[in-house]
Motif scaffolding. Structure first.
Motif, mmCIF file in Angstrom:
data_model
loop_
_atom_site.group_PDB
_atom_site.id
_atom_site.type_symbol
_atom_site.label_atom_id
_atom_site.label_comp_id
_atom_site.label_asym_id
_atom_site.label_seq_id
_atom_site.Cartn_x
_atom_site.Cartn_y
_atom_site.Cartn_z
ATOM 1 N N ILE A 1 0.861 -1.183 0.000
ATOM 2 C CA ILE A 1 0.000 0.000 0.000
ATOM 3 C C ILE A 1 0.899 1.234 0.000
ATOM 4 O O ILE A 1 1.759 1.374 0.875
ATOM 5 N N VAL A 2 0.730 2.111 -0.975
ATOM 6 C CA VAL A 2 1.508 3.352 -1.054
ATOM 7 C C VAL A 2 0.558 4.529 -0.866
ATOM 8 O O VAL A 2 -0.495 4.603 -1.506
ATOM 9 N N ILE A 3 0.950 5.452 0.027
ATOM 10 C CA ILE A 3 0.146 6.629 0.332
ATOM 11 C C ILE A 3 0.934 7.855 -0.119
ATOM 12 O O ILE A 3 1.999 8.152 0.422
ATOM 13 N N ASP A 4 0.440 8.554 -1.132
ATOM 14 C CA ASP A 4 1.168 9.681 -1.707
ATOM 15 C C ASP A 4 0.234 10.468 -2.620
ATOM 16 O O ASP A 4 -0.560 9.851 -3.350
ATOM 17 N N PRO A 5 0.298 11.801 -2.625
ATOM 18 C CA PRO A 5 -0.544 12.580 -3.551
ATOM 19 C C PRO A 5 -0.194 12.350 -5.014
ATOM 20 O O PRO A 5 -0.976 12.693 -5.893
ATOM 21 N N ARG A 6 1.012 11.791 -5.263
ATOM 22 C CA ARG A 6 1.483 11.562 -6.632
ATOM 23 C C ARG A 6 1.637 10.067 -6.884
ATOM 24 O O ARG A 6 1.967 9.309 -5.969
ATOM 25 N N GLU A 7 1.466 9.684 -8.125
ATOM 26 C CA GLU A 7 1.810 8.319 -8.507
ATOM 27 C C GLU A 7 3.301 8.314 -8.858
ATOM 28 O O GLU A 7 3.700 8.517 -9.997
ATOM 29 N N GLU B 1 3.868 31.111 -7.239
ATOM 30 C CA GLU B 1 3.898 32.119 -6.177
ATOM 31 C C GLU B 1 3.193 31.621 -4.923
ATOM 32 O O GLU B 1 2.160 30.943 -5.006
ATOM 33 N N SER B 2 3.765 31.961 -3.767
ATOM 34 C CA SER B 2 3.097 31.777 -2.478
ATOM 35 C C SER B 2 3.090 33.127 -1.758
ATOM 36 O O SER B 2 3.500 34.149 -2.332
ATOM 37 N N ARG B 3 2.681 33.123 -0.512
ATOM 38 C CA ARG B 3 2.685 34.365 0.264
ATOM 39 C C ARG B 3 4.104 34.862 0.553
ATOM 40 O O ARG B 3 4.294 36.010 0.935
ATOM 41 N N ARG B 4 5.116 33.970 0.406
ATOM 42 C CA ARG B 4 6.485 34.345 0.737
ATOM 43 C C ARG B 4 7.303 34.818 -0.449
ATOM 44 O O ARG B 4 8.272 35.566 -0.291
ATOM 45 N N GLY B 5 6.952 34.394 -1.640
ATOM 46 C CA GLY B 5 7.774 34.752 -2.784
ATOM 47 C C GLY B 5 7.388 33.958 -4.010
ATOM 48 O O GLY B 5 6.289 33.384 -4.085
ATOM 49 N N SER B 6 8.299 33.903 -4.981
ATOM 50 C CA SER B 6 7.990 33.225 -6.241
ATOM 51 C C SER B 6 9.237 32.547 -6.787
ATOM 52 O O SER B 6 10.369 32.915 -6.454
ATOM 53 N N VAL B 7 9.024 31.545 -7.631
ATOM 54 C CA VAL B 7 10.098 30.875 -8.357
ATOM 55 C C VAL B 7 9.660 30.721 -9.806
ATOM 56 O O VAL B 7 8.465 30.805 -10.134
ATOM 57 N N VAL B 8 10.647 30.498 -10.672
ATOM 58 C CA VAL B 8 10.373 30.247 -12.087
ATOM 59 C C VAL B 8 10.886 28.855 -12.426
ATOM 60 O O VAL B 8 12.075 28.560 -12.228
ATOM 61 N N VAL B 9 10.002 28.005 -12.897
ATOM 62 C CA VAL B 9 10.364 26.623 -13.243
ATOM 63 C C VAL B 9 9.655 26.240 -14.538
ATOM 64 O O VAL B 9 8.817 26.984 -15.051
ATOM 65 N N ARG B 10 10.000 25.066 -15.040
ATOM 66 C CA ARG B 10 9.381 24.591 -16.277
ATOM 67 C C ARG B 10 8.188 23.683 -15.954
ATOM 68 O O ARG B 10 8.269 22.860 -15.043
ATOM 69 N N SER B 11 7.117 23.843 -16.677
ATOM 70 C CA SER B 11 5.921 23.021 -16.451
ATOM 71 C C SER B 11 6.136 21.605 -16.971
ATOM 72 O O SER B 11 6.864 21.378 -17.940
ATOM 73 N N LYS B 12 5.504 20.665 -16.290
ATOM 74 C CA LYS B 12 5.570 19.261 -16.707
ATOM 75 C C LYS B 12 4.202 18.637 -16.451
ATOM 76 O O LYS B 12 3.831 18.354 -15.318
ATOM 77 N N TRP B 13 3.459 18.447 -17.514
ATOM 78 C CA TRP B 13 2.131 17.849 -17.368
ATOM 79 C C TRP B 13 2.259 16.392 -16.915
ATOM 80 O O TRP B 13 3.122 15.651 -17.394
ATOM 81 N N SER B 14 1.373 15.995 -16.000
ATOM 82 C CA SER B 14 1.384 14.605 -15.536
ATOM 83 C C SER B 14 0.026 14.250 -14.943
ATOM 84 O O SER B 14 -0.482 14.961 -14.069
ATOM 85 N N GLU B 15 -0.532 13.158 -15.402
ATOM 86 C CA GLU B 15 -1.788 12.669 -14.837
ATOM 87 C C GLU B 15 -1.552 11.878 -13.550
ATOM 88 O O GLU B 15 -2.509 11.395 -12.934
ATOM 89 N N ALA B 16 -0.299 11.789 -13.124
ATOM 90 C CA ALA B 16 0.034 11.010 -11.931
ATOM 91 C C ALA B 16 -0.195 11.784 -10.639
ATOM 92 O O ALA B 16 -0.103 11.208 -9.557
ATOM 93 N N ILE B 17 -0.504 13.082 -10.734
ATOM 94 C CA ILE B 17 -0.650 13.903 -9.540
ATOM 95 C C ILE B 17 -2.104 14.328 -9.364
ATOM 96 O O ILE B 17 -2.867 14.415 -10.343
#
Length: 711
Positions: free
Chosen positions: A214-220, A650-666
Motif C-alpha cells: 500500500i503506497v500513500i502519496d498525492p502523486r503516482e 507564487e506563495s505568500r512568501r515569494g515566487s520561483v520560475v520553473v518549467r511546467s511538466k504535465w502529468s496525470e500522476a498527480i
C-alpha cells in the motif's frame, strides 16, 4: 584465472597505465552503499569506475547517484584552500591566518554579546565522529547552548514520535532482511524508488513473495507503481487517514486486544475519539474514497505480519510528529511490532541522518541519545569529557529557530559545517537576509555553496573519498567508511578543523586526537549505557563484520536486529498510544481564491538535497539540469499553462520560475516541485516558517500557491 589476471596487469603496464583502488561508501542516501572507486591513469588522462561491493544493506548494488558519486569529489570547483572575503571577493589565505581570525572574532563576539551569541550549525552528512565532536566543540570549546543541524529538517518528526511512543528512536525497529517476508507493507509519504533506490530490491522481493503493498502519496511516483493499492491522499491529511484505518480496524474486530492490554497505555482515549468519527467524513477530508480506506485497513489488520514505513511526505508537516504517532497507533493496535516481519521504519533521508542525530548535534541532546536536561546524563558526559557538569550549557533551539535569533541579532556569529541553509530552510529569502546580519560567519564545505558565498571565511573540507569514519544507516547499522585517497591542496578533515579551532581557543587538551578511530573510541564511552549504545562496536569489528546494528553494549554482543521483542523502552516497558485529532486547523496553510493549489515538494533520483554536490556531476546534471513543476493537465489548462514552458509559481512568501511538466500522476488540486535547485528555482522560498510544536519540523510538504504563465 590467475594467468589471465597476470596478463591483464602486464598489458596495462606495457601501455603505461597504473591503477589505484579507493574503498569507500556512497555519501548520499541512508542506505550507505559500499563501493570501490577504481582510478586508472595513463599518460594523457584518468578514468574512474565505481563498483558496488557486498555489504549487509545494499548487497553490492549502486544507483545512478552512487555510480557517479566520485564526480563532485574530483571537480575543478572544489575548495582547496582557506578563503577570506575582502571587499566582497574571496582571497586565498593561510590556515594560520584563518585560525587566528576565528580566534579573534569568536572571542570578540562572546565578549561583546555573550557566550550564546555564537552558534554551531551542523550536518547529517558528516561522520559519527565529526557529529560527536561538533557537539562537544559547541559545549566545551565555545560553551554555547546554540547548536543544531540540518537533520532537524529531515528526521525530527519521526524521531520525536518514536521516542514518545516507544521510548526510543531508531530508524528501523527491524532489519531490512525482514521486509521480503512481511505480508503487508504500508509506504506512507516515501518515494524510495527515487530517494533510496537500492532499498527497492527488498520490496520487489516482498511483492514476489505475495506481500500486499500500500503506497500513500498525492502523486503516482515510481514507488507507487509497485503498489497493489495507491491512496492519493490530499496533502496534510495523513493523520486523518490513519484515523480512518484505525476506525475500520476497530469496527471489524481486527484489534490485537491482548497486545494492547499487555504492551501499551492510552488505547481507551484513542478508541473513544476514533469511534466518534465517520468514515465518509474522513474520506472527504483526505480525498481517499472510503472503500479504499476499508481495503487498506482490512488488509493490514487481517494479515499475520505487517510493517509501516514513513518518510518526509508524512513527517515534513506542521503536525508531522502527530501524524507519525497515529501510524504507530496502528502498529500497536494490531500488535505488529516487536515480532518477526512486523515493525516500523522511518526512511532516513540523509547519508548519516541516523547517526548524526544520536551523539550531540541536536539542541537538546548529548551523546548516546542522552538528554541535556537530565542531571544524571549531564554528569556522565561531563565525566567523560573531564569538565564540571555545571559548565555544560543548557538546551538551545532548533535549526530554523536559530535563524530567527540571528535575524533578531541574539546570535551574531556562526560556525556552519557542511550544510546549505539558504537553500534547505523554509522561507529561504528570510534565512538569506538573516545570515547577512552575522558579524562573522565561518563555513566549512567542499564548494562555495549558496550559503558559503555569504560567509566571511570559508574552510576546505575533505570529501567522502578522503575522510575515514563511521556512518549509521537507516536500520541503525553502524558501518566503517574506509577512505584512503589523499586530501587535495590544503584540505583538512572536518574533525581536524574542529580540533584546530578548539586549540586556538585554548581548549586543545580536550580535542587532542590524531585520527578518527581515537574519536570513535571516546564516542563509544560517551554512548555507553545510553539509548544509542555503541560501546561494543569497534573499528576492527566493523571491518570483520561489515556493520553492527546498535544498541551493542559490549564486545561480545552481536548487535540488536529487532527492537521491542520483550518490551518497549519506557520504564514500564509499555508503548504510549495517543489520540490524534482531525484538527480543522491542519494544515496551517490551505488553498484559497488567491492561492488555490497545494504545493508539495521532494526529490528526483539524480540529485541529493540542495544539489551542491550532485549539480557538480556532469552525469547527474545531464539527467535533470533544471527544476520543474509537475501539474495535472486539467489543472494546467484551467490556468492556461502549456506543457514544457517556463511558469511562475507564487506563495505568500515569494515566487520561483520553473518549467511546467504535465502529468496525470498527480492530484488535480496539487502541484509538485523538487528541492535540489537554488536561487530563482529554490522551492523553499515559497515555504512558510511555521513549525511542528513537538519537534520544530517546518511544514515543507504543504503550502498554498498559484501558477501563471510567463508572458
Amino acid at each position: 584465472m590467475t594467468e589471465l589476471l597476470l596478463k591483464y596487469f602486464r598489458d596495462k603496464q606495457q601501455k603505461g597505465q597504473s591503477e589505484k583502488v579507493y574503498p569507500t561508501q556512497c555519501p548520499f542516501c541512508s542506505m550507505q552503499c559500499k563501493l570501490q572507486l577504481i582510478e586508472e591513469s595513463n599518460p594523457t588522462r584518468k578514468k574512474y569506475t565505481s563498483i558496488g561491493t557486498d555489504n549487509p544493506a545494499s548487497k553490492g548494488r549502486l544507483c545512478v547517484k552512487g555510480q557517479n558519486s566520485y564526480q563532485h569529489a574530483i571537480h575543478k570547483d572544489r575548495i582547496l584552500y582557506p578563503f577570506l572575503k575582502i571587499d566582497g571577493e574571496f582571497q586565498r589565505i593561510s590556515w594560520e591566518r584563518a585560525l587566528s581570525l576565528i580566534k579573534d572574532n569568536f572571542k570578540r563576539i562572546q565578549r561583546e554579546d555573550g557566550k550564546d551569541a555564537l552558534a554551531v550549525y551542523g550536518s547529517a552528512s558528516i561522520t559519527n565522529e565529526e557529529a560527536y565532536l561538533l557537539g562537544k566543540f559547541a559545549r566545551v570549546a565555545l560553551n554555547t547552548k546554540h547548536i543544531d543541524y540540518n537533520g532537524r529538517l529531515c528526521m525530527s518528526a519521526a524521531a520525536s514520535a518514536a521516542a514518545q511512543t516507544f521510548g526510543m528512536d531508531r530508524g528501523f525497529t527491524n532489519s531490512l532482511s525482514e521486509i521480503p517476508h512481511s505480508r503487508v507493507l504500508i509506504l506512507a509519504g516515501t518515494n524510495i524508488a527515487e530517494c533510496q533506490p537500492t532499498i527497492m530490491q527488498y520490496f520487489e522481493k516482498a511483492k514476489d513473495n505475495g506481500s500486499y503493498i500500500i503506497v500513500i502519496d498525492p502523486r503516482e511516483t515510481p514507488t507507487a507503481k509497485i503498489a497493489d493499492l495507491h491512496l492519493k491522499v490530499r496533502p496534510g491529511m495523513d493523520a486523518a487517514l490513519a484515523n480512518g484505518f484505525l476506525k475500520v480496524i476497530m469496527e471489524e474486530g481486527l484489534l490485537d486486544e491482548q497486545f494492547i492490554e499487555k504492551r501499551s497505555t492510552g488505547f481507551e482515549e484513542v478508541k473513544e475519539y476514533v469511534s466518534s468519527l465517520q468514515l465518509d467524513q474522513i474520506a472527504d477530508l483526505t480525498g481517499v474514497p472510503a472503500e479504499q480506506i476499508r481495503t487498506a485497513a482490512r488488509k493490514f489488520g487481517e494479515e499475520e505480519s505487517g510493517m509501516i514505513f514513513t518518510a518526509r511526505g508524512v513527517e515534513q508537516q506542521t503536525d508531522g510528529s502527530a501524524s507519525v504517532r497515529n501510524y504507530l497507533n496502528i502498529l500497536i493496535a494490531t500488535g505488529k511490532i516487536g515480532k518477526p516481519y512486523s515493525g516500523y521504519g522511518a526512511i532516513t533521508g540523509q547519508g548519516n541522518g541516523q547517526g548524526a542525530r544520536e551523539h550531540g548535534q541536536k539542541a537538546d541532546q548529548l551523546p548516546g541519545y542522552r538528554s541535556i536536561e537530565n542531571k544524571e546524563h549531564r554528569q556522565y558526559i561531563a565525566d567523560v569529557w573531564g569538565i564540571d557538569a555545571a559548565d555544560l550549557p543548557g538546551k538551545g533551539v532548533s535549526a530554523f529557530e536559530m535563524m530567527d535569533k540571528i535575524d533578531k541579532r541574539e546570535i551574531t556569529g556562526m560556525l556552519l559545517m557542511c550544510s546549505n541553509p539558504v537553500v534547505s530552510n523554509p522561507n529561504a529569502k528570510f534565512v538569506q537576509e538573516a545570515l547577512k546580519k552575522l558579524k562573522f560567519l565561518v563555513a566549512v564545505d567542499l564548494f562555495l555553496s549558496e550559503t558559503a558565498q555569504l560567509a566571511d571565511l570559508v574552510l576546505p573540507a575533505s570529501s567522502f573519498l578522503e575522510d575515514e569514519g563511521t556512518m549509521t544507516n537507516l536500520e541503525g547499522r553502524v558501518t566503517l567508511r574506509e577512505a584512503n585517497r589523499p586530501c587535495p591542496g590544503e584540505v583538512k578533515h572536518d574533525w581536524q578543523i574542529i580540533c584546530e579551532i578548539a586549540k586556538v581557543l585554548g581548549k586543545g587538551p580536550f580535542f587532542s586526537y590524531s585520527n578518527a578511530e581515537e574519536i570513535f573510541n571516546e564516542l563509544r564511552l560517551a554512548s555507553k549505557g545510553g539509548i544509542a549504545d555503541y560501546y561494543g562496536i569497534t573499528y576492527s569489528r566493523l571491518r570483520q563484520e561489515g556493520g553492527i546494528v546498535w544498541p551493542c553494549p559490549d564486545a561480545e554482543h552481536k548487535g540488536t536486529m529487532r527492537l521491542f521483542e520483550s518490551g518497549f523502552a519506557h520504564a514500564d516497558k509499555k508503548a504510549r498510544m495517543m489520540a490524534v485529532y482531525n484538527d480543522p486547523a491542519v494544515p496551517k496553510e490551505k488553498p484559497n481564491d488567491d492561492f488555490p493549489l497545494y504545493l508539495t515538494n521532494g526529490r528526483v533520483i539524480s540529485h541529493y538535497l540542495t544539489g551542491v554536490q550532485t549539480r557538480k556531476s556532469a552525469a547527474l546534471v545531464a539527467r535533470n539540469f533544471e527544476s520543474y513543476l509537475e501539474i495535472h493537465p486539467k489543472t494546467a489548462k484551467k490556468y492556461k499553462i502549456e506543457d514544457q514552458v517556463l511558469i511562475k509559481v507564487e506563495s505568500r512568501r515569494g515566487s520561483v520560475v520553473v518549467r511546467s511538466k504535465w502529468s496525470e500522476a498527480i492530484r488535480q488540486d496539487t502541484v509538485f516541485v523538487p528541492i535540489h535547485w537554488a536561487d530563482f528555482q529554490n522551492v523553499n522560498q515559497l515555504i512558510s516558517g511555521d513549525l511542528d510544536p513537538a519537534c520544530k519540523m517546518p511544514g515543507f510538504k504543504v503550502s498554498a500557491v498559484r501558477v501563471s504563465p510567463i508572458t
